[in-house]
Design a protein around this motif. Structure first.
Motif, PDB file in Angstrom:
ATOM      1  N   GLY A 199       0.830  -1.200   0.000  1.00 46.22           N
ATOM      2  CA  GLY A 199       0.000   0.000   0.000  1.00 46.22           C
ATOM      3  C   GLY A 199       0.858   1.241   0.000  1.00 46.22           C
ATOM      4  O   GLY A 199       2.016   1.211  -0.400  1.00 46.22           O
ATOM      5  N   ILE A 200       0.295   2.325   0.484  1.00 42.64           N
ATOM      6  CA  ILE A 200       1.009   3.602   0.519  1.00 42.64           C
ATOM      7  C   ILE A 200       2.181   3.476   1.486  1.00 42.64           C
ATOM      8  O   ILE A 200       2.026   2.999   2.605  1.00 42.64           O
ATOM      9  N   TYR A 201       3.362   3.915   1.033  1.00 44.36           N
ATOM     10  CA  TYR A 201       4.534   3.880   1.896  1.00 44.36           C
ATOM     11  C   TYR A 201       5.129   5.286   2.027  1.00 44.36           C
ATOM     12  O   TYR A 201       5.108   5.880   3.083  1.00 44.36           O
ATOM     13  N   CYS A 202       5.666   5.838   0.936  1.00 43.18           N
ATOM     14  CA  CYS A 202       6.290   7.169   1.031  1.00 43.18           C
ATOM     15  C   CYS A 202       5.271   8.295   0.821  1.00 43.18           C
ATOM     16  O   CYS A 202       5.402   9.364   1.369  1.00 43.18           O
ATOM     17  N   ASN A 203       4.283   8.049  -0.008  1.00 44.81           N
ATOM     18  CA  ASN A 203       3.239   9.021  -0.355  1.00 44.81           C
ATOM     19  C   ASN A 203       3.786  10.265  -1.061  1.00 44.81           C
ATOM     20  O   ASN A 203       3.135  11.311  -1.056  1.00 44.81           O
ATOM     21  N   ILE A 204       4.971  10.150  -1.663  1.00 45.52           N
ATOM     22  CA  ILE A 204       5.530  11.276  -2.417  1.00 45.52           C
ATOM     23  C   ILE A 204       6.094  10.832  -3.767  1.00 45.52           C
ATOM     24  O   ILE A 204       6.872  11.553  -4.383  1.00 45.52           O
ATOM     25  N   GLY A 205       5.740   9.638  -4.217  1.00 42.73           N
ATOM     26  CA  GLY A 205       6.132   9.207  -5.555  1.00 42.73           C
ATOM     27  C   GLY A 205       7.487   8.544  -5.699  1.00 42.73           C
ATOM     28  O   GLY A 205       7.932   8.323  -6.821  1.00 42.73           O
ATOM     29  N   HIS A 206       8.133   8.179  -4.607  1.00 45.03           N
ATOM     30  CA  HIS A 206       9.471   7.604  -4.705  1.00 45.03           C
ATOM     31  C   HIS A 206       9.500   6.083  -4.669  1.00 45.03           C
ATOM     32  O   HIS A 206      10.307   5.463  -5.345  1.00 45.03           O
ATOM     33  N   CYS A 207       8.667   5.458  -3.873  1.00 42.03           N
ATOM     34  CA  CYS A 207       8.833   4.023  -3.606  1.00 42.03           C
ATOM     35  C   CYS A 207       8.107   3.115  -4.599  1.00 42.03           C
ATOM     36  O   CYS A 207       8.411   1.934  -4.698  1.00 42.03           O
ATOM     37  N   PHE A 208       7.123   3.601  -5.293  1.00 45.99           N
ATOM     38  CA  PHE A 208       6.328   2.824  -6.258  1.00 45.99           C
ATOM     39  C   PHE A 208       5.535   1.687  -5.603  1.00 45.99           C
ATOM     40  O   PHE A 208       5.127   0.748  -6.265  1.00 45.99           O
ATOM     41  N   GLU A 209       5.330   1.750  -4.311  1.00 48.73           N
ATOM     42  CA  GLU A 209       4.551   0.705  -3.636  1.00 48.73           C
ATOM     43  C   GLU A 209       3.051   0.836  -3.903  1.00 48.73           C
ATOM     44  O   GLU A 209       2.298  -0.093  -3.691  1.00 48.73           O
ATOM     45  N   CYS A 210       2.613   1.984  -4.362  1.00 46.31           N
ATOM     46  CA  CYS A 210       1.182   2.260  -4.518  1.00 46.31           C
ATOM     47  C   CYS A 210       0.713   2.069  -5.961  1.00 46.31           C
ATOM     48  O   CYS A 210      -0.321   2.619  -6.339  1.00 46.31           O
ATOM     49  N   ARG A 211       1.431   1.271  -6.756  1.00 46.77           N
ATOM     50  CA  ARG A 211       1.079   1.104  -8.164  1.00 46.77           C
ATOM     51  C   ARG A 211      -0.299   0.451  -8.326  1.00 46.77           C
ATOM     52  O   ARG A 211      -0.596  -0.563  -7.714  1.00 46.77           O
ATOM     53  N   GLY A 223       0.296   3.073 -12.474  1.00 45.42           N
ATOM     54  CA  GLY A 223       0.022   4.434 -12.000  1.00 45.42           C
ATOM     55  C   GLY A 223       0.251   4.519 -10.507  1.00 45.42           C
ATOM     56  O   GLY A 223      -0.175   3.641  -9.756  1.00 45.42           O
ATOM     57  N   ARG A 224       0.945   5.563 -10.072  1.00 44.90           N
ATOM     58  CA  ARG A 224       1.186   5.735  -8.642  1.00 44.90           C
ATOM     59  C   ARG A 224       0.003   6.471  -8.028  1.00 44.90           C
ATOM     60  O   ARG A 224      -0.263   7.624  -8.358  1.00 44.90           O
ATOM     61  N   ALA A 225      -0.697   5.793  -7.139  1.00 40.18           N
ATOM     62  CA  ALA A 225      -1.901   6.361  -6.533  1.00 40.18           C
ATOM     63  C   ALA A 225      -1.615   7.645  -5.776  1.00 40.18           C
ATOM     64  O   ALA A 225      -2.451   8.543  -5.736  1.00 40.18           O
ATOM     65  N   CYS A 226      -0.415   7.767  -5.226  1.00 43.27           N
ATOM     66  CA  CYS A 226      -0.110   8.965  -4.432  1.00 43.27           C
ATOM     67  C   CYS A 226       0.142  10.189  -5.306  1.00 43.27           C
ATOM     68  O   CYS A 226       0.117  11.307  -4.800  1.00 43.27           O
ATOM     69  N   LEU A 227       0.370   9.999  -6.603  1.00 44.73           N
ATOM     70  CA  LEU A 227       0.625  11.125  -7.502  1.00 44.73           C
ATOM     71  C   LEU A 227      -0.489  11.355  -8.505  1.00 44.73           C
ATOM     72  O   LEU A 227      -0.424  12.277  -9.312  1.00 44.73           O
TER      73      LEU A 227
HETATM   74  S1  FES Z   1       3.460   5.620  -1.902  1.00 43.87           S
HETATM   75 FE1  FES Z   1       5.498   5.680  -2.596  1.00 43.87          FE
HETATM   76  S2  FES Z   1       5.287   6.098  -4.719  1.00 43.87           S
HETATM   77 FE2  FES Z   1       3.260   6.209  -3.962  1.00 43.87          FE
END
Ligand code: FES
Length: 113
Positions: A60-72, A81-85
């Protein structure tokens, strides 16, 4: 169920924002135009956005700033698509990321046979 800050001292009242509808895994939800898809899903209590490609563990959401790609997630048919961006828009069709085979994993399976 929604988990939102209704009145924020700096950002203002949430009622000033335009409501939109979107689907997530074919379930209809409501959110606010322009908020991140991650925020809209989190407000609905959805924390698992995909499964890890090799282990199948929920992610799920990890960094919430587009770096980790965990929210694809899959947004309107496009994978990754990155949900946080991704800003939420009306009629958006979102699907959770599913476990995908990797080339390493396929190679090992073929090698063992
Ligand atoms: S939560 Fe890390 S890229 Fe979206």
């Amino acid at each position: 169920m929604t988990e939102r800050i209704i009145n924020h001292p700096v950002l203002g009242a949430l009622t000033q924002k335009e409501k939109v509808t979107f689907t997530y895994d074919d379930h209809l939800f409501e959110g606010y135009k322009g908020e991140s898809l991650a925020a809209a899903l989190l407000a609905q209590g959805i924390r698992t956005l995909r499964l890890h490609e090799e282990t199948g563990q929920p992610r799920g959401i990890y960094c919430n700033i587009g770096h980790c790609f965990e929210c694809r997630v899959n947004v309107n048919g496009l994978e990754g698509g990155r949900a946080c961006l991704t800003p939420l828009s009306d009629g958006m069709a979102v699907k959770s990321g599913q476990t995908l085979p990797t080339t390493v994993r396929d190679w090992r399976k073929n090698d063992e046979q």
